[in-house]
Design an enzyme around this catalytic site. Sequence first.
Site, PDB file in Angstrom:
ATOM      1  N   LYS A   1       0.827  -1.204   0.000  1.00  0.00           N
ATOM      2  CA  LYS A   1       0.000   0.000   0.000  1.00  0.00           C
ATOM      3  C   LYS A   1       0.861   1.254   0.000  1.00  0.00           C
ATOM      4  O   LYS A   1       0.615   2.201  -0.739  1.00  0.00           O
ATOM      5  CB  LYS A   1      -0.948  -0.010   1.203  1.00  0.00           C
ATOM      6  CG  LYS A   1      -1.939   1.152   1.196  1.00  0.00           C
ATOM      7  CD  LYS A   1      -3.007   0.997   2.257  1.00  0.00           C
ATOM      8  CE  LYS A   1      -4.045   2.107   2.144  1.00  0.00           C
ATOM      9  NZ  LYS A   1      -5.141   1.962   3.126  1.00  0.00           N
TER      10      LYS A   1
ATOM     11  N   GLU B   1       9.604  -5.789   4.614  1.00  0.00           N
ATOM     12  CA  GLU B   1       9.715  -7.175   4.167  1.00  0.00           C
ATOM     13  C   GLU B   1       9.450  -7.290   2.667  1.00  0.00           C
ATOM     14  O   GLU B   1      10.163  -7.999   1.944  1.00  0.00           O
ATOM     15  CB  GLU B   1       8.729  -8.060   4.935  1.00  0.00           C
ATOM     16  CG  GLU B   1       8.917  -8.060   6.436  1.00  0.00           C
ATOM     17  CD  GLU B   1       8.038  -7.047   7.149  1.00  0.00           C
ATOM     18  OE1 GLU B   1       7.670  -7.294   8.306  1.00  0.00           O
ATOM     19  OE2 GLU B   1       7.716  -5.992   6.534  1.00  0.00           O
TER      20      GLU B   1
ATOM     21  N   GLY C   1      -5.662  -2.649   3.874  1.00  0.00           N
ATOM     22  CA  GLY C   1      -4.927  -3.802   3.372  1.00  0.00           C
ATOM     23  C   GLY C   1      -5.692  -5.102   3.456  1.00  0.00           C
ATOM     24  O   GLY C   1      -5.763  -5.869   2.489  1.00  0.00           O
ATOM     25  N   ARG C   2      -6.302  -5.396   4.607  1.00  0.00           N
ATOM     26  CA  ARG C   2      -6.990  -6.677   4.765  1.00  0.00           C
ATOM     27  C   ARG C   2      -8.360  -6.684   4.093  1.00  0.00           C
ATOM     28  O   ARG C   2      -9.062  -7.694   4.114  1.00  0.00           O
ATOM     29  CB  ARG C   2      -7.116  -7.024   6.248  1.00  0.00           C
ATOM     30  CG  ARG C   2      -7.853  -5.996   7.083  1.00  0.00           C
ATOM     31  CD  ARG C   2      -7.645  -6.240   8.579  1.00  0.00           C
ATOM     32  NE  ARG C   2      -8.186  -5.183   9.406  1.00  0.00           N
ATOM     33  CZ  ARG C   2      -7.589  -4.032   9.666  1.00  0.00           C
ATOM     34  NH1 ARG C   2      -6.412  -3.767   9.116  1.00  0.00           N
ATOM     35  NH2 ARG C   2      -8.142  -3.122  10.447  1.00  0.00           N
TER      36      ARG C   2
ATOM     37  N   GLU D   1      -6.890  -8.401  13.481  1.00  0.00           N
ATOM     38  CA  GLU D   1      -6.323  -7.085  13.213  1.00  0.00           C
ATOM     39  C   GLU D   1      -7.409  -6.023  13.218  1.00  0.00           C
ATOM     40  O   GLU D   1      -7.171  -4.881  13.621  1.00  0.00           O
ATOM     41  CB  GLU D   1      -5.585  -7.084  11.872  1.00  0.00           C
ATOM     42  CG  GLU D   1      -4.725  -5.840  11.658  1.00  0.00           C
ATOM     43  CD  GLU D   1      -3.754  -5.980  10.503  1.00  0.00           C
ATOM     44  OE1 GLU D   1      -2.653  -6.528  10.717  1.00  0.00           O
ATOM     45  OE2 GLU D   1      -4.106  -5.557   9.390  1.00  0.00           O
TER      46      GLU D   1
ATOM     47  N   HIS E   1      -8.479 -35.266  14.007  1.00  0.00           N
ATOM     48  CA  HIS E   1      -7.487 -36.147  14.597  1.00  0.00           C
ATOM     49  C   HIS E   1      -6.371 -35.372  15.285  1.00  0.00           C
ATOM     50  O   HIS E   1      -5.330 -35.942  15.605  1.00  0.00           O
ATOM     51  CB  HIS E   1      -6.911 -37.065  13.517  1.00  0.00           C
ATOM     52  CG  HIS E   1      -7.935 -37.968  12.909  1.00  0.00           C
ATOM     53  ND1 HIS E   1      -8.194 -39.233  13.394  1.00  0.00           N
ATOM     54  CD2 HIS E   1      -8.791 -37.772  11.878  1.00  0.00           C
ATOM     55  CE1 HIS E   1      -9.160 -39.788  12.667  1.00  0.00           C
ATOM     56  NE2 HIS E   1      -9.534 -38.927  11.744  1.00  0.00           N
TER      57      HIS E   1
ATOM     58  N   LYS F   1       7.589  -3.260  14.586  1.00  0.00           N
ATOM     59  CA  LYS F   1       8.285  -2.944  13.345  1.00  0.00           C
ATOM     60  C   LYS F   1       9.251  -1.777  13.548  1.00  0.00           C
ATOM     61  O   LYS F   1      10.389  -1.793  13.053  1.00  0.00           O
ATOM     62  CB  LYS F   1       7.269  -2.620  12.248  1.00  0.00           C
ATOM     63  CG  LYS F   1       6.452  -3.811  11.803  1.00  0.00           C
ATOM     64  CD  LYS F   1       5.257  -3.411  10.972  1.00  0.00           C
ATOM     65  CE  LYS F   1       5.626  -2.746   9.682  1.00  0.00           C
ATOM     66  NZ  LYS F   1       4.449  -2.460   8.837  1.00  0.00           N
TER      67      LYS F   1
END
Length: 498
Positions: free
Chosen positions: A185, A191, A244-245, A330, A361, A472
């Site tokens: 964005k 990263e 973003g999400r 978030e 399981h 960050k």
Amino acid sequence: MSKADWSAIEALDPPHLEQLFKEDDGRVARLSLDVAGIHFDWSKTHLTRDAIAAFEKLAKATDLAGKREAMFAGKHVNVTEDRAAEHTAERGEGAEESVAKAGALHARMRALIDAIESGAFGEVRHILHTGIGGSALGPHLLVDALGREDSRYDVAIVSNVDGVAMEDAFKRFDPKATLLVIASKTFTTTETMLNAASALQWMTEGGVEDPYGKVVALTASPDKAIEWGVDETRVLPFSESVGGRYSLWSSIGFPAALALGWDAFQELLDGAAEMDRHFRLAALHENAPALAAFADLFYTQVKHAETRAPFAYDERLRLLPSYLQQLEMESNGKGVTVEGKPVGRPTAAITWGGVGTDAQHAVFQLLHQGTHLVPVEFIGVIEAGDTLAGDHHRQLLMNMFAQGAALMSGRANDADPARSYPGDRPSSTLLLDALDPHTLGALIAFYEHRVFVNAVLLDINPFDQFGVELGKEMAKAADKGGQSFDASTDDLIARAFG
């Protein structure tokens, strides 16, 4: 909000789930809905007429209807960042000017896809998409769910800054036939930009004469992408008001639109728009996102459940729990109200989950006999995604249905308590007619609106995420050196880097 707003909800004490069914022959019909190819069933939760009425009263007190309209109208509902939250405009439901802008940006994206398909970028067989958070989770979900048979390109979504993740893609792809997609964005995400630089180096070392000529940027900061070296014609912007999400509907969805084809991407938008209209127009007692949020809040506020667990009984939806983790935690993992005051009650539950039947399981032991109350959500698909014998899909769905029934009913064994199941454990079920772009779009939009209802009733802002910033900032400070932290952190840094 005043204590009175919650008093009727906190006083709720419904009986055992099985008793609720015995007392009400119409329970299944009243607590089930069909919207956009999805069947919703909340009958195995503790929602009752009284509970729904209490939540409807709370919704009126918190002005859910007004805040919903404000969001769709493009008002600045993201109060801490003083901007709108306009992901719905990307699928045609929002302020007129925002819908028009989104349509224009989609047309730009489609034109670039047409150019790639016509050979303007040379040979392209692989798409290497680097992003993180919402810039990766959404596209990854779409491609993994819908592209197993129909993808026209090999796609790798790389988010982790761990070089192992990037090298996995390098081993599979030919650099001369790879399109590098950078999704950020701000176009400053540490990263993502480090991964992008490594990918460019790989392409250069692999003999690509003009690696920047095979780069596409997806960003709300096009000037920074151009400054970084991406040609303006290969920059696909999206609006700053799309978080973003919530961004897979925008140019962030480019790798899915390219891999699946534009028609599929448009069907995804159309499915989401159908859920938008349902959320906007349906009364709360027959509104899927609202009823889901009412159940969420009943368990966090009344039963003090700290987690909730979605389980996808379809391998194609294996990434859905991870996608929901970010969307829910978030968005609503907040401790203060929109006015900046302590919320004073639990907010988002911890979202975790898995894939059936694997999870049966592994973790269902705790769900059936453990000491934690965990509301479970089952997501299944009626139409099989495989071509094997029908027993595979029948066993898959029968297991899903049986797990919900077993959680509710339990089984007493006075002679051997270790084989007793307490029952009265809630679950909801989402049953899709088929897993296609339209239905998946509706499903994701349902979860977005569910998050919004939860946020409004809790008086929090679901559209900021300041909680991700502190760590960050400290990582950047540590990387530059000269920054002293606590004794433990300083020792760890010294051990790792000397």
